[in-house]
Write an enzyme that holds these catalytic residues in place. Structure first.
Site, PDB file in Angstrom:
ATOM      1  N   GLU A 194      -7.587  -1.679   2.500  1.00 57.95           N
ATOM      2  CA  GLU A 194      -6.738  -0.888   1.612  1.00 57.95           C
ATOM      3  C   GLU A 194      -7.187  -0.993   0.162  1.00 57.95           C
ATOM      4  O   GLU A 194      -7.333   0.015  -0.543  1.00 57.95           O
ATOM      5  CB  GLU A 194      -5.281  -1.344   1.736  1.00 57.95           C
ATOM      6  CG  GLU A 194      -4.292  -0.443   1.020  1.00 57.95           C
ATOM      7  CD  GLU A 194      -4.234   0.932   1.664  1.00 57.95           C
ATOM      8  OE1 GLU A 194      -4.686   1.891   1.008  1.00 57.95           O
ATOM      9  OE2 GLU A 194      -3.764   1.044   2.797  1.00 57.95           O
ATOM     10  N   ASP A 205      -8.699   2.013  -2.155  1.00 57.79           N
ATOM     11  CA  ASP A 205      -7.994   2.402  -3.378  1.00 57.79           C
ATOM     12  C   ASP A 205      -8.902   2.341  -4.599  1.00 57.79           C
ATOM     13  O   ASP A 205      -8.968   3.288  -5.398  1.00 57.79           O
ATOM     14  CB  ASP A 205      -6.786   1.495  -3.601  1.00 57.79           C
ATOM     15  CG  ASP A 205      -5.663   1.747  -2.620  1.00 57.79           C
ATOM     16  OD1 ASP A 205      -5.694   2.787  -1.947  1.00 57.79           O
ATOM     17  OD2 ASP A 205      -4.751   0.901  -2.532  1.00 57.79           O
ATOM     18  N   SER A 260      -2.967   6.973   2.398  1.00 50.87           N
ATOM     19  CA  SER A 260      -3.367   5.959   1.437  1.00 50.87           C
ATOM     20  C   SER A 260      -4.792   6.195   0.949  1.00 50.87           C
ATOM     21  O   SER A 260      -5.252   5.516   0.032  1.00 50.87           O
ATOM     22  CB  SER A 260      -3.249   4.558   2.042  1.00 50.87           C
ATOM     23  OG  SER A 260      -4.005   4.468   3.222  1.00 50.87           O
TER      24      SER A 260
END
Length: 628
Positions: free
Chosen positions: A281, A285, A483
């Site tokens: 993640e 990001d 995401s």
């Protein structure tokens, strides 16, 4: 013997009376909306009970003290963010916001006294106005505080151990209950990230692996659509939790592979960070917010709990208090984490909403991934995603397919895209026309018993969400999910903020975007001059089947009001573009011929050039132009 019996009876009556009085003096503060699903939900999030918490374990207890003037804050924010308002773009300072919503002194005093009576040695304010108070307590003391036993839960993926109440509710003494919104850590478990590995369904066959050149070309960002490097005043931020760290070497490898050149400064908050274990993640990001928001200074905010021997006590609350306490946070945050609405209480969610409003009033933009489970999966109906379902963040859904440089691009729904209607938050007025039009569009809607049609609709915008090429722990993988869409959209908004600053000299952020986005979307529909893509093909999933909400013309609860297909240009205003000239929110310039920022579709997307990347620690002093 008779006297002995009487004495025993009196003793039993006294014990019963004492027990009743003790129970009667407590008031329930929070309860999970659906207690029967509490344990299965905990398990789905990867947490497993491993035994009672040691009585001597230190827990950092945080109390959300009731605020004042929250309705006034809402009215002020609405005026700041609504096009045409005389207060449009007139953001408040952090000091002004804190003063507006500061709890009554009596509330702070009552909570402090209550904590100290239960053994807290040092009660500290976590925010400038004391609307959050924190104290270290033993698990035994904290159990008495909230009337429940603490249990240790271990995460099956990361191995992290946290302490929570096993029960779906807790209570506090009646004397302090009127002064409290919630206590943590108690019954809310940490949010989970939404990124997933290679996505395997029918959509994958028509979804190329996303590279920087493809994505920037898809959304019409040219070589000129970048920040100002280390001189950039605009700062974008990534919110990370749950042992999610990025590896600087992965970022270097990613930018080298795609020849992206020197990145602007990437700052760790707090500094230093471990950078291990490397998380998918965090890697996703950081690499993609700095790709779409290229040459914009970036901060990676990793937040854990504050207890010394339990690093994950309540990370989202800790992040909220950190933002509220910081006079110079990033202008924009990407939040790729979420929870089922049923996994948080109404009290918790509504207090978080106030914290989001505080951020928006300061000019901070919050974007949150809408979730990767479509409309959710439950026999009781659809399951909205928090915080994306809150109207005071901009929720980002996911699309797939399409052709860069075309207008519209021809994208369709990525069926994992989270969306629907909140069961907690009421629909904001800026959504009324958009939702009404959707309901009357003729789209084949799912059964109304599965969702709250009067709730806030989400997402608000969408971007590509499948197969982002990402380097994590020295290997490249295609990563999918909202995401992925969220940091990409945040990076684009950072470029908008920088372009607006360059055009107007106004160095504040964009603030709360939603009223402006819906206004622009409505103008697009009315004029036929589409500055944004409108995705009209596809449906999101319900329990794995395509039985969720279908996309439709205008807003829909799958891809939102607009898709972020925009290009940034500086031009003199003209009739065809007049409805763009005040996006994002800013005070009207005094010079009527000053160039204004507007958005228009653009068909070119030049290839990118570049060389390497660098990572730095957070500077001790930051530019004074940052949001206050």
């Amino acid at each position: 013997p008779a006297m002995s019996a009487v004495r025993s009876l009196l003793l039993l009556l006294a014990i019963a009376a004492s027990s009743y009085a003790s129970t009667a003096s407590r008031v329930e503060v929070e309860r999970i909306r659906d207690p029967s699903s509490h344990e299965p939900r905990i398990a789905r999030k990867g947490w497993k009970a491993v035994g009672p918490t040691l009585p001597s374990k230190q827990i950092h207890v945080v109390v959300a003290v009731k605020q004042r003037n929250t309705e006034e804050l809402k009215e002020r924010l609405d005026a700041i963010a609504t096009p045409g308002s005389p207060m449009y773009g007139e953001f408040l300072s952090n000091a002004d916001v804190n003063q507006l919503v500061a709890p009554a002194p009596g509330s702070i005093g009552a909570v402090k006294e209550w904590l100290m009576e239960h053994g807290a040695a040092d009660v500290e304010p976590l925010t400038p106005n004391g609307d959050f108070l924190g104290a270290l307590m033993t698990a035994e003391q904290a159990s008495k505080l909230v009337g429940g036993a603490y249990v240790d839960f271990k995460h099956t993926g990361t191995g992290a151990v946290i302490s929570r109440l096993e029960a779906p509710a807790y209570s506090v003494h009646s004397s302090v209950a009127p002064h409290i919104d919630f206590v943590s850590p108690t019954i809310t478990f940490p949010m989970k990230g939404g990124s997933r590995g290679p996505y395997k369904d029918g959509a994958e066959g028509r979804s190329l692996t996303i590279t920087p050149e493809i994505l920037r070309g898809m959304y019409n960002l040219t070589d000129d659509d970048v920040g100002r490097g280390d001189d950039s005043v605009i700062v974008q931020g990534v919110a990370s939790f749950l042992e999610q760290y990025y590896a600087p070497s992965d970022l270097v490898a990613f930018r080298a592979k795609y020849r992206l050149g020197d990145a602007a400064t990437l700052t760790d908050v707090p500094d230093p960070q471990l950078h291990t274990p490397v998380g998918v993640e965090a890697s996703l990001d950081v690499q993609w917010i700095t790709t779409m928001g290229d040459q914009v200074n970036t901060e990676h905010w990793y937040t854990s709990g504050r207890a010394p021997d339990s690093g994950e006590d309540e990370p989202f609350v800790a992040w909220l208090t950190d933002v509220a306490a910081d006079d110079t946070p990033p202008h924009l945050f990407s939040i790729s984490y979420g929870d089922e609405e049923d996994g948080v209480t109404d009290d918790y969610a509504l207090r978080c909403q106030t914290e989001f409003m505080k951020a928006g009033a300061r000019g901070i933009t919050l974007l949150a991934a809408s979730g990767d489970g479509g409309v959710g999966c439950s026999s009781m109906g659809f399951v909205p995603t928090f915080p994306a379902s809150c109207p005071y963040v901009t929720a980002v859904g996911a699309t797939t397919g399409g052709t860069g440089g075309e207008s519209p691009t021809g994208e369709s729904v990525a069926d994992l895209s989270g969306g629907g209607f909140s069961a907690i938050f009421t629909r904001p007025s800026y959504q009324d026309d958009a939702v009404s039009a959707y309901m009357a569009s003729g789209a084949k809607l799912p059964s109304s018993r599965n969702y709250n049609s009067k709730g806030a609709g989400f997402p608000d915008i969408a971007a590509q969400g499948l197969r982002y090429d990402t380097c994590t722990d020295a290997f490249f993988y295609p990563i999918s999910g909202t995401s992925a869409a969220c940091p990409a959209a945040t990076g684009i908004m950072s470029i908008l903020a920088q372009a607006r600053m360059d055009a107007t000299g106004n160095s504040t952020g964009l603030g709360w975007l939603n009223p402006t986005l819906y206004s622009l979307g409505a103008d697009d529909v009315a004029s036929g001059d589409m500055a944004f893509n409108d995705v009209t093909d596809g449906t999101n999933t319900y329990c794995g089947a395509d039985d969720g909400f279908p996309a439709a013309a205008g807003w829909d609860p799958v891809t939102g009001e607009v898709n972020v297909n925009i290009n940034i240009e500086h031009h003199q205003p003209h009739a065809a573009s007049s409805h763009f000239t005040n996006f994002p929110p800013l005070p009207r310039p005094s010079d009527p011929v000053q160039p204004l920022l507007y958005l228009t579709p653009h068909r070119s997307g030049a290839p990118l050039t570049s060389v390497s990347s660098r990572v730095s620690s957070r500077p001790s002093e930051r530019p004074s132009e940052r949001p206050s």
